[in-house]
Design a protein around this motif. Structure first.
Motif, PDB file in Angstrom:
ATOM      1  N   LEU A 120       0.827  -1.207   0.000  1.00  0.00           N
ATOM      2  CA  LEU A 120       0.000   0.000   0.000  1.00  0.00           C
ATOM      3  C   LEU A 120       0.863   1.259   0.000  1.00  0.00           C
ATOM      4  CD1 LEU A 120      -2.769  -1.062   2.552  1.00  0.00           C
ATOM      5  CD2 LEU A 120      -3.013  -0.837   0.078  1.00  0.00           C
ATOM      6  N   ILE A 130      -5.624   6.645  -0.891  1.00  0.00           N
ATOM      7  CA  ILE A 130      -6.095   5.513  -0.093  1.00  0.00           C
ATOM      8  C   ILE A 130      -6.953   6.088   1.028  1.00  0.00           C
ATOM      9  CG2 ILE A 130      -5.506   3.559   1.391  1.00  0.00           C
ATOM     10  CD1 ILE A 130      -2.867   3.302  -0.029  1.00  0.00           C
ATOM     11  N   ALA A 148      -3.069   5.017   5.187  1.00  0.00           N
ATOM     12  CA  ALA A 148      -4.013   5.700   4.293  1.00  0.00           C
ATOM     13  C   ALA A 148      -3.855   7.215   4.365  1.00  0.00           C
ATOM     14  CB  ALA A 148      -5.447   5.305   4.646  1.00  0.00           C
TER      15      ALA A 148
END
Length: 589
Positions: A120, A130, A148
């Protein structure tokens, strides 16, 4: 009688006919499921990552996944290999504008979570967003979500940030009540797998090692969150130690989340980010379905004349073939031999995710790794665990790569033989008598205690196994056997600790291991090939499918308590031969 035979014949014909129809229906379902190969990803879509199942190393070869047939439900299950591949693919997919990381129950180890987290982080380099959202944040899900751009929680949700804990179930009191004595033969001060059967609490040595590796795991966990959220590690420790987060607004106050939002607000946010009207639905594709979408050229589509083999060794180690969730020494050894003799295979990555198991089976696999290393590079990539027998099969490799939160080490041997004499005699009123041709003909008889001579024989066998284990590690790691013994003794280490001790060569993930293997083999354009071959759904008919269905039924009924069932079941193998295994499994919630 004539009518009887007519009835029997009609019944047999009916069963045969029904069987044929069933097979045809099943073939049709499989063909239909297999035929749905491509998923079209619309422009301005979001990749939805939600994981609510244990993550295996490889996606199971099951075209019926997600279907319900004759009362047998097959859940969708995506493996780590496809999760990582999909995130990498989404990074350059123009139709994917960002990732929606929704509530997930990370039921696997920390190293698996770490691999996804790193993927990620790499995805964010594309400039795509994200967004993470959940009604309930477990610590493992928050660790993943903390990378994120925006982290949101439902205003009525729950947020756990209380630190790590470890608990062991001790069975000695139960065994005492039943009149059963666990006769333990072991080598290793820290080899604590036997403690639940002979103690009522942790030994000082075990408490020392658990405190050490749990501290290492926790420090890495906090450091990762601190870096992602631009916070101080000491601040995070204070928040956890004093349970300062009890409600969603507390998580916002201490900057662990960016806002309190309901699901509809999250969907509107995603629509804004992807340029979709609020009157329309968010365009999204699940991480499971995205596997079927067309994308850029995959890593495994390189030159067929130059290959890098990935051999997956996942689960407890035993003899025989094993299955997708266990390591059978026959099957894994055959796979290693196959790639060793294949001239197209230029290098091997052995992916190990195992807490160990049979010391004999481990030694069998180690031999094949050692022979293969002599003719082509062998790189080990460690997953959640590569401990005890899992480390045994790894130590002969040219290079070992582990995640910082991999659990490894546990270099030690033990064996358990129950003495059930009092249980049989006093509890059940059962006695035994017999004849034998030799003094040790009934060695291992559980209806009586071991004699001092028998105990010495078994102890010598375990001692020899430990000597062979430490010698194999010493040779593989280019250390003295005395040094390996000093850091062995069954002690468990994290990847970070193991790097300092020289048990691993570097920290990294499976992609790092693949790159390293290709570099050592001096190949650039290559094809990735996975071994051993996964069984199809048809090969599982009969006893295999029956066993799988039984396991699924028990797992569904017991839920989180399924781990205790597995522990009890594991006792059977512990009592058959010497074991090189981790004392317990570790899951951070």
């Amino acid at each position: 009688m004539k009518q009887f035979f007519k009835f029997v014949l009609a019944t047999i014909v009916g069963l045969i006919f029904a069987g044929i129809i069933l097979v045809l229906i099943l073939i049709g379902i499989v063909a239909s499921a297999s035929g749905d190969k491509n998923v079209t990803v619309e422009s301005n879509s979001v990749l939805n990552i939600s994981i609510d199942h244990p993550i295996t190393e490889r996606t199971p070869n099951n075209p019926l996944a997600g279907l319900s047939f004759l009362g047998f439900d097959t859940d969708k299950s995506i493996g780590l290999n496809d999760i990582l591949a999909n995130i990498k693919k989404a990074k350059t997919d123009d139709n994917i504008k960002g990732i929606y990381l929704s509530e997930s129950y990370m039921l696997s180890g920390q190293a698996t979570t770490e691999e996804i987290r790193k993927a990620l982080i790499d995805f964010k380099k594309s400039g795509k967003f994200i967004v993470a959202y959940g009604e309930i944040y477990t610590q493992s899900f928050y660790y993943l979500a903390s990378v994120a751009d925006k982290v949101y929680i439902n205003p009525k949700g729950m947020f756990d940030f209380s630190g790590f804990s470890s608990q062991i179930t001790f069975l000695k009191g139960t065994l005492d009540k039943l009149g059963i004595e666990a006769q333990v033969i072991k080598v290793g001060t820290y080899k604590s797998a036997v403690e639940p059967f002979i103690l009522t609490k942790m030994s000082d040595a075990n408490r020392e090692q658990v405190t050490s590796y749990m501290g290492s795991l926790y420090d890495y966990f906090l450091t990762g969150i601190a870096n992602s959220r631009h916070l101080n590690v000491d601040t995070l420790k204070d928040i956890a130690n004093n349970m300062k987060i009890q409600y969603p607004e507390d998580a916002l106050k201490y900057k662990l989340v960016d806002g309190l939002k309901y699901k509809d607000e999250i969907l509107d946010d995603l629509k804004d980010r992807t340029g979709i009207s609020h009157k329309k639905d968010v365009k999204s594709v699940s991480i499971d379905d995205y596997t079927k979408s067309e994308g850029d050229k995959k890593d495994d589509e390189g030159s067929s004349d130059r290959r890098v083999a990935i051999i997956y060794a996942s689960g407890e180690i035993g003899g025989g073939d094993g299955d997708d969730n266990s390591i059978g020494s026959d099957k894994i050894s055959a796979a290693i031999r196959k790639v060793r003799l294949d001239n197209k295979v230029k290098a091997v990555v052995l992916r190990v995710n195992s807490p160990g198991g049979s010391s004999i089976a481990s030694a069998v696999i180690w031999r094949e790794v050692m022979l293969t290393k002599k003719v082509k590079p062998v790189i080990v990539s460690m997953g959640d665990y590569a401990a005890s027998g899992g480390y045994y099969i790894s130590c002969a490799a040219d290079s070992i790569i582990a995640e910082p939160n991999t659990i490894t080490g546990s270099i030690g041997i033990f064996s358990i033989l129950p003495n059930m004499q009092k249980f049989f005699n006093d509890k059940l009123g059962v006695t035994f008598d017999g004849v034998k041709t030799g003094k040790f003909s009934d060695l291992g008889d559980i209806s009586r205690p071991l004699s001092p001579e028998e105990h010495l024989i078994l102890q010598n066998q375990v001692n020899r196994g430990y000597d062979e284990f430490t010698k194999a590690v010493a040779d593989g790691r280019h250390k003295t056997q005395a040094y390996i013994n000093s850091i062995g003794q069954g002690r468990v280490w994290t990847g970070t600790q193991a790097l300092k001790l020289g048990l691993v060569d570097r920290l990294g993930n499976i992609n790092d291991a693949i790159t390293c293997a290709a570099k050592k083999a001096n190949v650039k354009d290559y094809k990735l090939v996975a071994y051993p071959e996964q069984k199809s759904i048809f090969s599982k008919f009969g006893s295999g499918l029956s066993t799988e269905m039984k396991t699924r039924a028990i797992q569904s009924e017991l839920g989180e308590n399924f781990k205790y069932y597995e522990q009890v079941k594991g006792l059977q193998s512990m009592m058959r031969n010497p074991q090189a295994r981790m004392p317990y499994n570790i899951v951070i919630k």
